[in-house]
Scaffold this motif. Sequence first.
Motif, PDB file in Angstrom:
ATOM      1  N   THR A   1      12.554   1.305  -1.123  1.00  0.00           N
ATOM      2  CA  THR A   1      12.580   1.444  -2.619  1.00  0.00           C
ATOM      3  C   THR A   1      12.210   0.257  -3.278  1.00  0.00           C
ATOM      4  O   THR A   1      11.309   0.345  -4.469  1.00  0.00           O
ATOM      5  N   LEU A   2      12.760  -1.119  -2.633  1.00  0.00           N
ATOM      6  CA  LEU A   2      12.561  -2.273  -3.492  1.00  0.00           C
ATOM      7  C   LEU A   2      10.891  -2.638  -3.280  1.00  0.00           C
ATOM      8  O   LEU A   2      10.417  -3.024  -4.220  1.00  0.00           O
ATOM      9  N   ILE A   3      10.556  -2.333  -2.347  1.00  0.00           N
ATOM     10  CA  ILE A   3       9.043  -2.633  -1.949  1.00  0.00           C
ATOM     11  C   ILE A   3       8.056  -1.782  -2.787  1.00  0.00           C
ATOM     12  O   ILE A   3       7.108  -2.352  -3.534  1.00  0.00           O
ATOM     13  N   GLN A   4       8.541  -0.613  -2.930  1.00  0.00           N
ATOM     14  CA  GLN A   4       7.831   0.347  -3.680  1.00  0.00           C
ATOM     15  C   GLN A   4       7.857  -0.015  -5.071  1.00  0.00           C
ATOM     16  O   GLN A   4       6.745  -0.228  -5.822  1.00  0.00           O
ATOM     17  N   TYR A   5       8.958  -0.332  -5.658  1.00  0.00           N
ATOM     18  CA  TYR A   5       9.101  -0.850  -6.814  1.00  0.00           C
ATOM     19  C   TYR A   5       8.305  -2.264  -7.503  1.00  0.00           C
ATOM     20  O   TYR A   5       7.944  -2.145  -8.346  1.00  0.00           O
ATOM     21  N   ILE A   6       8.660  -3.159  -6.491  1.00  0.00           N
ATOM     22  CA  ILE A   6       8.000  -4.433  -6.817  1.00  0.00           C
ATOM     23  C   ILE A   6       6.687  -4.291  -6.696  1.00  0.00           C
ATOM     24  O   ILE A   6       5.834  -4.853  -7.236  1.00  0.00           O
ATOM     25  N   GLY A   7       5.922  -3.565  -5.680  1.00  0.00           N
ATOM     26  CA  GLY A   7       4.492  -3.574  -5.464  1.00  0.00           C
ATOM     27  C   GLY A   7       3.946  -2.823  -6.525  1.00  0.00           C
ATOM     28  O   GLY A   7       2.875  -3.262  -7.022  1.00  0.00           O
ATOM     29  N   GLU A   8       4.491  -1.687  -7.204  1.00  0.00           N
ATOM     30  CA  GLU A   8       3.898  -1.010  -8.109  1.00  0.00           C
ATOM     31  C   GLU A   8       3.781  -1.576  -9.660  1.00  0.00           C
ATOM     32  O   GLU A   8       3.046  -1.698 -10.272  1.00  0.00           O
ATOM     33  N   ASN A   9       5.071  -2.423  -9.742  1.00  0.00           N
ATOM     34  CA  ASN A   9       5.096  -3.006 -10.940  1.00  0.00           C
ATOM     35  C   ASN A   9       4.733  -4.429 -11.037  1.00  0.00           C
ATOM     36  O   ASN A   9       4.347  -4.950 -12.169  1.00  0.00           O
ATOM     37  N   PHE A  10       4.561  -5.260  -9.967  1.00  0.00           N
ATOM     38  CA  PHE A  10       4.103  -6.807 -10.036  1.00  0.00           C
ATOM     39  C   PHE A  10       3.102  -6.930  -8.954  1.00  0.00           C
ATOM     40  O   PHE A  10       2.492  -7.998  -9.261  1.00  0.00           O
TER      41      PHE A  10
ATOM     42  N   GLU B   1       1.017  -1.176  -0.016  1.00  0.00           N
ATOM     43  CA  GLU B   1      -0.014  -0.183   0.090  1.00  0.00           C
ATOM     44  C   GLU B   1       0.884   1.441  -0.081  1.00  0.00           C
ATOM     45  O   GLU B   1       1.891   1.576   0.856  1.00  0.00           O
ATOM     46  N   PRO B   2       0.837   2.179  -0.932  1.00  0.00           N
ATOM     47  CA  PRO B   2       1.615   3.255  -1.016  1.00  0.00           C
ATOM     48  C   PRO B   2       1.416   4.062   0.249  1.00  0.00           C
ATOM     49  O   PRO B   2       0.324   4.315   0.925  1.00  0.00           O
ATOM     50  N   GLY B   3       2.546   4.511   0.809  1.00  0.00           N
ATOM     51  CA  GLY B   3       2.612   5.480   2.126  1.00  0.00           C
ATOM     52  C   GLY B   3       2.896   4.571   3.327  1.00  0.00           C
ATOM     53  O   GLY B   3       2.922   5.074   4.224  1.00  0.00           O
ATOM     54  N   ALA B   4       2.464   3.126   3.067  1.00  0.00           N
ATOM     55  CA  ALA B   4       2.771   2.352   4.497  1.00  0.00           C
ATOM     56  C   ALA B   4       4.237   2.329   4.774  1.00  0.00           C
ATOM     57  O   ALA B   4       4.895   2.324   4.107  1.00  0.00           O
ATOM     58  N   SER B   5       4.335   2.300   6.262  1.00  0.00           N
ATOM     59  CA  SER B   5       5.972   2.390   6.833  1.00  0.00           C
ATOM     60  C   SER B   5       6.386   0.946   6.515  1.00  0.00           C
ATOM     61  O   SER B   5       5.644  -0.163   6.321  1.00  0.00           O
ATOM     62  N   LEU B   6       7.641   0.717   6.615  1.00  0.00           N
ATOM     63  CA  LEU B   6       8.274  -0.632   6.641  1.00  0.00           C
ATOM     64  C   LEU B   6       7.879  -1.380   7.629  1.00  0.00           C
ATOM     65  O   LEU B   6       7.496  -2.512   7.600  1.00  0.00           O
TER      66      LEU B   6
END
Length: 208
Positions: free
Chosen positions: A157-166, A71-76
Amino acid sequence: MQQIRNIYCVGRNYKLHAEELGNDVPTKPMIFSKPTHALALAAGGEIELPGSRGELHYETELVIQMARSYEPGASLKQMVDGIALGIDFTLRDVQSELKKKGHPWLLAKGFKNSAILTSFHPFPGVEGLLQKDFALLKNGEQVQRGNIGNVIFDLATLIQYIGENFGLEKGDIIYTGTPEGVGPVSDGDVLTFLWGDENWGEFTAKLR
């Protein structure tokens, strides 16, 4: 351990590892995946691995598991449930041939037992991760050591990139990249994972 549905891996996320293999340092995350039958638990026993397809290399990594869907904006702290150590086993000669042809890496990366995992431990937060190195011992001698502070692309960065693309869902895991020092495995090698000074698991490689 939660059910694992998706296994994402990050290539060349440590500068010195990219350089040791003669690869360019990436400017955005390099993501590939493994099938779930690649998973094997480092629980002290033997793990069968391919021994007739060229050199088999260990790549030791910190592994994170998702506590919830991306979820965009959620913390680690909200998104990461736990951490483990693992090996992204790679058939290096097979991978080299695939790279020459411009083909996907699946044959070199996705074979059975190519994704080794220790048990998962509670996520200590980024500060907790930075305080300890992870390491791999081969037959009692250290062959790799890394710290998540040295990655090119951090966990957020990894979580955002993977979450948004896959897409990322609860239980999905991410192998976050390997530091320098990768090398070959031989039949009978005992591989041990260390988190700081703690033994998090080991296994014996059985090449067939």
